[in-house]
Design a protein around this motif. Structure first.
Motif, PDB file in Angstrom:
ATOM      1  N   LEU A 109       0.803  -1.229   0.000  1.00  0.00           N
ATOM      2  CA  LEU A 109       0.000   0.000   0.000  1.00  0.00           C
ATOM      3  C   LEU A 109       0.836   1.280   0.000  1.00  0.00           C
ATOM      4  N   LEU A 110       2.083   1.190   0.373  1.00  0.00           N
ATOM      5  CA  LEU A 110       2.914   2.379   0.581  1.00  0.00           C
ATOM      6  C   LEU A 110       2.921   3.319  -0.617  1.00  0.00           C
ATOM      7  N   ALA A 111       2.957   2.792  -1.825  1.00  0.00           N
ATOM      8  CA  ALA A 111       2.974   3.625  -3.031  1.00  0.00           C
ATOM      9  C   ALA A 111       1.634   4.332  -3.267  1.00  0.00           C
ATOM     10  N   HIS A 112       0.619   3.948  -2.517  1.00  0.00           N
ATOM     11  CA  HIS A 112      -0.734   4.505  -2.694  1.00  0.00           C
ATOM     12  C   HIS A 112      -1.124   5.373  -1.504  1.00  0.00           C
ATOM     13  N   THR A 113      -0.146   6.080  -0.926  1.00  0.00           N
ATOM     14  CA  THR A 113      -0.419   6.886   0.262  1.00  0.00           C
ATOM     15  C   THR A 113      -0.082   8.348   0.033  1.00  0.00           C
ATOM     16  N   VAL A 114      -0.582   9.142   0.948  1.00  0.00           N
ATOM     17  CA  VAL A 114      -0.275  10.557   1.013  1.00  0.00           C
ATOM     18  C   VAL A 114      -0.033  10.901   2.477  1.00  0.00           C
ATOM     19  N   LEU A 128      -7.259   8.416  -2.084  1.00  0.00           N
ATOM     20  CA  LEU A 128      -8.691   8.275  -2.311  1.00  0.00           C
ATOM     21  C   LEU A 128      -9.021   7.148  -3.296  1.00  0.00           C
ATOM     22  N   GLU A 129      -8.318   7.083  -4.420  1.00  0.00           N
ATOM     23  CA  GLU A 129      -8.619   6.040  -5.405  1.00  0.00           C
ATOM     24  C   GLU A 129      -8.418   4.644  -4.810  1.00  0.00           C
ATOM     25  N   LYS A 130      -7.350   4.469  -4.061  1.00  0.00           N
ATOM     26  CA  LYS A 130      -7.066   3.172  -3.452  1.00  0.00           C
ATOM     27  C   LYS A 130      -8.080   2.858  -2.356  1.00  0.00           C
ATOM     28  N   LEU A 131      -8.488   3.876  -1.612  1.00  0.00           N
ATOM     29  CA  LEU A 131      -9.510   3.677  -0.575  1.00  0.00           C
ATOM     30  C   LEU A 131     -10.800   3.155  -1.195  1.00  0.00           C
ATOM     31  N   ILE A 132     -11.170   3.690  -2.329  1.00  0.00           N
ATOM     32  CA  ILE A 132     -12.360   3.213  -3.030  1.00  0.00           C
ATOM     33  C   ILE A 132     -12.185   1.734  -3.401  1.00  0.00           C
ATOM     34  N   GLU A 133     -11.010   1.364  -3.893  1.00  0.00           N
ATOM     35  CA  GLU A 133     -10.729  -0.040  -4.217  1.00  0.00           C
ATOM     36  C   GLU A 133     -10.844  -0.927  -2.980  1.00  0.00           C
ATOM     37  N   LEU A 134     -10.308  -0.466  -1.856  1.00  0.00           N
ATOM     38  CA  LEU A 134     -10.368  -1.247  -0.617  1.00  0.00           C
ATOM     39  C   LEU A 134     -11.805  -1.436  -0.159  1.00  0.00           C
ATOM     40  N   GLU A 162      -8.396  19.663  -8.894  1.00  0.00           N
ATOM     41  CA  GLU A 162      -7.613  19.429  -7.688  1.00  0.00           C
ATOM     42  C   GLU A 162      -6.816  18.144  -7.826  1.00  0.00           C
ATOM     43  N   ARG A 163      -5.657  18.159  -7.249  1.00  0.00           N
ATOM     44  CA  ARG A 163      -4.868  16.933  -7.164  1.00  0.00           C
ATOM     45  C   ARG A 163      -5.529  16.044  -6.103  1.00  0.00           C
ATOM     46  N   THR A 164      -5.699  14.801  -6.435  1.00  0.00           N
ATOM     47  CA  THR A 164      -6.334  13.872  -5.499  1.00  0.00           C
ATOM     48  C   THR A 164      -5.377  13.505  -4.407  1.00  0.00           C
ATOM     49  N   LEU A 165      -5.859  13.583  -3.163  1.00  0.00           N
ATOM     50  CA  LEU A 165      -5.033  13.180  -2.033  1.00  0.00           C
ATOM     51  C   LEU A 165      -4.859  11.690  -2.025  1.00  0.00           C
TER      52      LEU A 165
END
Length: 165
Positions: A109-114, A128-134, A162-165
């Motif tokens: 998951l590390l590459a999908h964090t902010v 956000l995109e990864k959270l939706i996947e989860l 906006e840049r997605t967090l």
């Protein structure tokens, strides 16, 4: 009620490597839903497990939903032999995931964090995109309801550039 500020401060001060997922991440991205627990994915190295155990030990972690008096020892051996833990502490509820459905481990998951500043510290949140996947992978009714709101937030951010967090 879960004391997110105290739980996060305890984890950060101990140097625990973790990523915030679940409802707390959804709120950080702008969702309006309330969550009753803190969900984190923790790195499963020996050093990090040691830091995690030390960080939570003062708050009497116990298996959430387990009958009172059920033997439970919160130590490194327990964490190494387990993977995911739903705990109640004196600071509130926390779910610890060594791996999460649809996302894998901390390292996956590390590459999908902010990084976001929260309660005077910096924490990693799943994007956000990864959270939706989860949420989609979890497939629970409450997650499916949250997905609709998160997708609207994502769409709105795209419209305003906006840049997605």
């Amino acid at each position: 009620m879960t004391s997110y500020d105290h739980l996060l401060r305890a984890l950060n001060e101990a140097g625990v490597e973790f990523i915030i997922i679940g409802g707390a991440a959804a709120v950080a991205h702008g969702a309006s839903r309330l969550t009753e627990d803190l969900d984190i994915v923790y790195r499963r190295t020996d050093e990090n497990i040691h830091r995690l155990v030390q960080a939570l030990a003062p708050y009497q972690p116990y298996l959430r939903g387990a009958p009172p008096g059920l033997p439970f020892i919160w130590d490194e051996r327990t964490v190494r032999r387990g993977l995911n833990f739903a705990l109640m502490t004196s600071l509130g509820a926390i779910d610890l995931f060594g791996e999460v459905t649809g996302g894998g481990s901390y390292d996956d998951l590390l590459a999908h964090t902010v990084q976001l500043q929260i309660f005077g510290g910096v924490c990693l949140f799943v994007r956000l995109e990864k959270l939706i996947e989860l949420k989609r992978a979890a497939g629970r009714p409450k997650d499916l309801e949250t997905i609709a709101e998160l997708e609207m937030i994502l769409e709105e951010r795209g419209r305003v550039g906006e840049r997605t967090l």
